[in-house]
Enzyme design. Structure first.
Site, PDB file in Angstrom:
ATOM      1  N   GLU A  54      -2.724  -4.638  -3.162  1.00 17.74           N
ATOM      2  CA  GLU A  54      -3.546  -5.527  -4.256  1.00 17.74           C
ATOM      3  C   GLU A  54      -3.328  -4.867  -5.740  1.00 17.74           C
ATOM      4  OE1 GLU A  54      -4.846  -4.811  -1.325  1.00 17.74           O
ATOM      5  OE2 GLU A  54      -6.112  -6.218  -0.543  1.00 17.74           O
ATOM      6  N   GLU A  59       0.450   4.911   0.644  1.00 16.64           N
ATOM      7  CA  GLU A  59      -0.593   6.194   1.140  1.00 16.64           C
ATOM      8  C   GLU A  59      -0.255   7.467   0.481  1.00 16.64           C
ATOM      9  OE1 GLU A  59      -1.324   5.496   5.303  1.00 16.64           O
ATOM     10  OE2 GLU A  59      -2.195   3.778   5.061  1.00 16.64           O
ATOM     11  N   ASN A 103       0.844  -1.246  -0.043  1.00 21.51           N
ATOM     12  CA  ASN A 103      -0.119  -0.159  -0.211  1.00 21.51           C
ATOM     13  C   ASN A 103       0.846   1.283  -0.020  1.00 21.51           C
ATOM     14  OD1 ASN A 103       0.568  -0.790   2.802  1.00 21.51           O
ATOM     15  ND2 ASN A 103      -0.901   0.428   3.488  1.00 21.51           N
ATOM     16  N   CYS A 129     -10.344  -4.678  -0.626  1.00 19.40           N
ATOM     17  CA  CYS A 129     -11.274  -3.675  -0.703  1.00 19.40           C
ATOM     18  C   CYS A 129     -12.247  -3.661  -1.989  1.00 19.40           C
ATOM     19  CB  CYS A 129     -10.891  -2.201  -0.316  1.00 19.40           C
ATOM     20  SG  CYS A 129     -10.000  -1.630  -1.995  1.00 19.40           S
ATOM     21  N   CYS A 135      -3.925   0.770  -2.723  1.00 21.42           N
ATOM     22  CA  CYS A 135      -3.860  -0.603  -1.843  1.00 21.42           C
ATOM     23  C   CYS A 135      -2.812  -1.459  -2.231  1.00 21.42           C
ATOM     24  CB  CYS A 135      -5.235  -1.361  -1.764  1.00 21.42           C
ATOM     25  SG  CYS A 135      -6.483  -0.597  -0.953  1.00 21.42           S
ATOM     26  N   CYS A 167     -10.531  -2.769  -5.025  1.00 16.87           N
ATOM     27  CA  CYS A 167      -9.520  -3.534  -5.544  1.00 16.87           C
ATOM     28  C   CYS A 167     -10.277  -5.049  -6.044  1.00 16.87           C
ATOM     29  CB  CYS A 167      -8.442  -4.012  -4.239  1.00 16.87           C
ATOM     30  SG  CYS A 167      -7.458  -2.836  -3.958  1.00 16.87           S
TER      31      CYS A 167
END
Ligand code: THU
Length: 133
Positions: free
Chosen positions: A57, A46, A44, A92, A55, A95
């Site tokens: 993924e 940010e 991830n 999420c 993210c 993703c």
């Protein structure tokens, strides 16, 4: 090399080490296995705006796609809280939608709490997905 779930999770843990997560302190790593046996890692990343965060993924998937890969078998996700605890972390919604773009319903998502492993198919995680217009 045979890529079993444990090995793919080990790579996801390794990827989490590069997590840039100064806001949440939640370090996530992902390792996606392509049908040709290659593996791409992601963490991830940010952003101060929060919404520009990527993210783990998606980072892994975009890295693989940017390298020309289009067929995928499975993805492992490993997530570490600030206190070091590893917790089950399903992808999420954003993703999941990205995974649906490239992966079929039998694509496997592997999650762990550090001890146990949960395996779900993308079809289970994303029933009735939007995939054409
Ligand atoms: N995050 C991931 O990287 N993958 C997930 O599956 C869930 C959430 C990240 C995004 C953000 O950096 C942090 O975890 C907290 O939401």
């Amino acid at each position: 090399m045979i890529m079993d779930n444990e090995k793919l999770l080990e790579l996801a843990h390794k990827a989490a080490k590069n997590s840039y997560s100064p806001y949440s302190g939640f370090s996530v790593g992902a390792a996606v296995l392509c049908d040709d046996g290659s593996v791409y890692l992601g963490c991830n990343v940010e952003n101060v705006s929060f919404s520009a965060t990527n993210c783990a993924e998606r980072t892994a998937m975009f890295s693989a796609v940017a390298d020309g890969k289009r067929k995928f078998k499975k993805i492992a996700i490993a997530a570490h809280r600030k206190d070091g605890q590893v917790i089950f972390t399903p992808p999420c919604g954003v993703c999941r939608q990205v995974l649906c773009e490239f992966c079929s319903a039998d694509f496997v998502v592997i999650m762990t709490d550090g001890k146990n492993i949960i395996e779900k198919t993308l079809g289970e995680l994303m029933p009735l997905s939007f995939n054409e217009f």
